[in-house]
Enzyme design. Structure first.
Site, PDB file in Angstrom:
ATOM      1  N   ASP A 125       0.861  -1.178   0.000  1.00  0.00           N
ATOM      2  CA  ASP A 125       0.000   0.000   0.000  1.00  0.00           C
ATOM      3  C   ASP A 125       0.904   1.236   0.000  1.00  0.00           C
ATOM      4  O   ASP A 125       1.737   1.384   0.901  1.00  0.00           O
ATOM      5  CB  ASP A 125      -0.836  -0.040   1.298  1.00  0.00           C
ATOM      6  N   ASP A 221      -2.898   4.700  -2.183  1.00  0.00           N
ATOM      7  CA  ASP A 221      -3.891   5.245  -1.260  1.00  0.00           C
ATOM      8  C   ASP A 221      -4.307   6.684  -1.568  1.00  0.00           C
ATOM      9  O   ASP A 221      -3.459   7.507  -1.922  1.00  0.00           O
ATOM     10  CB  ASP A 221      -3.247   5.215   0.142  1.00  0.00           C
ATOM     11  N   GLU A 278      -6.592   4.251  -5.444  1.00  0.00           N
ATOM     12  CA  GLU A 278      -7.847   4.468  -4.704  1.00  0.00           C
ATOM     13  C   GLU A 278      -8.318   5.876  -5.030  1.00  0.00           C
ATOM     14  O   GLU A 278      -7.630   6.843  -4.710  1.00  0.00           O
ATOM     15  CB  GLU A 278      -7.603   4.337  -3.198  1.00  0.00           C
ATOM     16  N   HIS A 351     -11.079  -2.575   4.035  1.00  0.00           N
ATOM     17  CA  HIS A 351     -10.944  -2.230   5.453  1.00  0.00           C
ATOM     18  C   HIS A 351     -11.636  -0.930   5.832  1.00  0.00           C
ATOM     19  O   HIS A 351     -11.602  -0.534   6.996  1.00  0.00           O
ATOM     20  CB  HIS A 351      -9.451  -2.140   5.782  1.00  0.00           C
ATOM     21  N   ASP A 352     -12.227  -0.233   4.863  1.00  0.00           N
ATOM     22  CA  ASP A 352     -12.899   1.045   5.141  1.00  0.00           C
ATOM     23  C   ASP A 352     -14.421   0.938   5.057  1.00  0.00           C
ATOM     24  O   ASP A 352     -15.118   1.928   5.299  1.00  0.00           O
ATOM     25  CB  ASP A 352     -12.467   2.101   4.104  1.00  0.00           C
TER      26      ASP A 352
HETATM   27  C1  GLC Z   1      -7.527   5.489   2.518  1.00  0.00           C
HETATM   28  C2  GLC Z   1      -7.408   4.244   3.363  1.00  0.00           C
HETATM   29  C3  GLC Z   1      -7.949   4.523   4.728  1.00  0.00           C
HETATM   30  C4  GLC Z   1      -7.132   5.646   5.354  1.00  0.00           C
HETATM   31  C5  GLC Z   1      -7.086   6.868   4.452  1.00  0.00           C
HETATM   32  C6  GLC Z   1      -6.021   7.829   4.883  1.00  0.00           C
HETATM   33  O1  GLC Z   1      -8.824   5.837   2.277  1.00  0.00           O
HETATM   34  O2  GLC Z   1      -8.033   3.178   2.741  1.00  0.00           O
HETATM   35  O3  GLC Z   1      -7.976   3.400   5.561  1.00  0.00           O
HETATM   36  O4  GLC Z   1      -7.679   5.988   6.585  1.00  0.00           O
HETATM   37  O5  GLC Z   1      -6.807   6.539   3.112  1.00  0.00           O
HETATM   38  O6  GLC Z   1      -4.757   7.327   4.566  1.00  0.00           O
END
Ligand code: GLC
Length: 571
Positions: A125, A221, A278, A351-352
């Site tokens: 990641d 990310d 993402e 995980h979110d």
């Molecule tokens: C992304 C991750 C999340 C994190 C955020 C800040 O959305 O998936 O878990 O809190 O970025 O890094």
């Protein structure tokens, strides 16, 4: 073959490859990351081998045979770098070192080697929008206005009314510099200044460090936030405290793709890896600039289907609305259409997000049927299925009664925002229970022993109360379990040219009860049908004609669909 036939053949071949780069020649022409699913691991909750209550790298290495049984090509690990863990590792203090809570660099090398021996790659990641406020770069940057890293972060004399994604102002006052710094996420996650070429170089070096270690790719990310607008101005307040979501002010700012093309050139190009960004708020029609021939990533996690209950990418939980099936289907179909000539990461969980059976199926649905129904969609849409740990066992949401019991930092922000918008504790808690990221973070359930075999110590987050019925050991021995259904689906998809590369077409898009789509290639066709209701539904017409059911969440077959029934047909 005479010369003319040869030339004609060559022209046809070139044209076909140009127009259909992915599908003309069957599955053998796909890349390794297109042919099999990917498994996502949240290491903190996977398996603890030391009794400290949190998972570690050795726990993952121990379970590689289990992961392999799902037929996957790669494991995406959420961050395992040195971190104060304010956001469970998404606040990084050292990009090229393993946090001791997860183990050592030797443990990591062993994981890579053991995974490789099973033909599985490890995908890291990359968290490049921000660092931890404990990162050496930030400590230096905040120390004065004229140190060498003074402009590695976003510093301003004035703040705006922007609200951070985890709640509260997106600006934090710094005494040493007598200035504010911007943090799109938590106060402890200052945003990096991508306009500075030295920052970009340092980030590319960090990514290349992991490539040299032999990783199989990157999940990148929160990438839509790296480019900031030229001027910072107040936005129209959308909450009673006078703030407006930072997401709406900075996401996907013009010029962002220039940075990303540079990242691609400096890091991704020339390696046999996959990359998935993402990108909350990139719309399906914009996907062509992000993925494929002229794009920067191989795949993009856009959010249109998982955020279909929100009006905006800002995801204010207490302003969510019930899901309309036609809108969910449209989101899925739009992204399928937009990636017809490229590729898509199919996902319902990570995980979110809350557990998908709670999130997408109506209250009262049978959870095992629902888990299998979603699995059918996951494996029969066009793209790479991403399985999130526990999804393959049919995990459901957890529930804590008090906000104090939630670990997830965003749950606290969402609760406070709901309270300041006038909701009672009970009303605010209803939304936290529904959307909290802790729903996805309860420990993995391995067996029916204490703590479900996750730890011999005290689990950092309570194990789900249903663990005795829903765990790997129990499901291994049940031919009808969700786990064995996942394995069947994975085998089916991984060996089918049609399911890997075939064209997608949706039927009856306006129907609010059923999701029906086909996948076809060279005269062969599959059809997926899912009943999203808790009652019997008759089919619109004779769509079963000529179809043979090959897998479903009910064993037998009727000429109507039962509650939550889902099946795959072959023509
Ligand atoms: C992304 C991750 C999340 C994190 C955020 C800040 O959305 O998936 O878990 O809190 O970025 O890094």
């Amino acid at each position: 073959m005479n010369r003319r036939t040869f030339i004609k053949g060559a022209i046809a071949l070139t044209a076909a490859t140009y127009f259909y780069p992915n599908i003309v020649f069957g599955a053998e022409n796909f890349k390794w990351w297109q042919k099999k699913p990917v498994y996502q691991i949240y290491p903190k909750s996977f398996l603890d081998t030391t009794g400290k209550g949190t998972g570690d790298l050795r726990g993952i290495t121990q379970k590689l045979d289990y992961i392999k049984s799902l037929g996957v090509s790669a494991i995406w690990l959420t961050p395992i770098y040195v971190s104060p863990m304010v956001d469970n590792g998404y606040d990084i203090a050292d990009y090229t070192a393993i946090d001791p809570r997860f183990g050592t660099m030797e443990d990591f090398d062993e994981l890579i080697a053991e995974a490789k021996a099973r033909d599985i790659k490890i995908v890291m990641d990359l968290v490049f929008n921000h660092t931890s406020d404990k990162h050496a770069w930030f400590l230096e940057s905040k120390s004065s206005r004229n140190n060498p890293k003074a402009d590695w972060y976003i510093w301003r004399d004035e703040k705006t009314n922007w609200r951070g994604i985890f709640g509260g102002s997106a600006w934090q006052w710094c005494e040493e510099r007598q200035q504010y710094y911007l943090h799109t996420f938590a106060t402890q996650q200052p945003d990096l200044n991508w306009e500075n070429p030295d920052v970009r170089r340092a980030l590319y070096d960090a990514a290349n460090f992991w490539l040299d270690k032999g990783v199989g790719g990157f999940r990148v990310d929160a990438i839509v936030y790296i480019k900031k607008p030229k001027t910072f101005v107040d936005g129209t307040p959308d909450a009673l405290d006078g703030t407006c979501a930072v997401h709406n002010m900075i996401a996907n700012t013009d010029g962002i793709l220039d940075f990303l093309h540079e990242l691609k050139r400096e890091v991704f190009d020339g390696h046999d890896i996959f990359t998935v960004g993402e990108a909350n708020s990139v719309k399906p029609e914009e996907l062509k600039y992000w993925v494929g021939k002229d794009g920067v990533f191989n795949m993009l996690f856009e959010f249109s289907h998982v955020n279909v209950m929100f009006n905006n990418g800002d995801e204010v939980w207490h302003r969510s609305k019930p899901i309309k099936l036609s809108e969910l289907k449209k989101a899925l179909s739009d992204s399928q259409a937009a990636t017809k000539d490229s590729w898509y990461p199919i996902y319902f969980e990570n995980h979110d997000k809350p557990r998908s059976v709670n999130n997408f199926f109506p209250h009262g649905s049978d959870k095992i049927l629902a888990a299998k129904a979603l699995a059918i969609i996951l494996f029969t849409l066009r793209g790479t299925p991403f399985i999130y740990q526990g999804e393959e066992l049919g995990f459901t949401n957890t529930q804590f009664d008090s906000i104090d019991d939630y670990d997830d930092i965003s749950s606290h922000g969402a609760y406070n925002l709901a309270r300041s918008d006038g909701l009672s504790d009970k009303e605010a808690m209803r939304f936290v229970q529904k959307f909290s990221r802790d729903n996805a973070r309860t420990p993995m359930q391995w067996n029916s022993d204490k703590n479900s075999g996750f730890t011999t110590g005290k689990a950092w987050l309570p194990v789900h109360k249903d663990f005795a019925a829903c765990n790997v050991e129990v499901e291994e021995h049940d031919a009808n379990s969700v786990l064995n259904f996942y394995r069947k689906l994975s085998t089916l998809r991984n060996s089918s040219d049609v399911l890997i590369g075939g064209d997608y077409a949706e039927l009856y898009p306006k129907n609010e009860e059923l999701y029906i789509f086909t996948r076809s290639l060279g005269g062969k066709k599959f059809m997926t049908i899912v009943n999203f209701t808790t009652h019997k539904v008759n089919l619109p017409d004779k769509i079963f004609d000529g179809a043979k059911k090959i897998l479903g969440n009910y064993a037998d077959e009727k000429n109507y669909l039962r509650a939550t029934e889902a099946a795959i047909y072959e023509f």
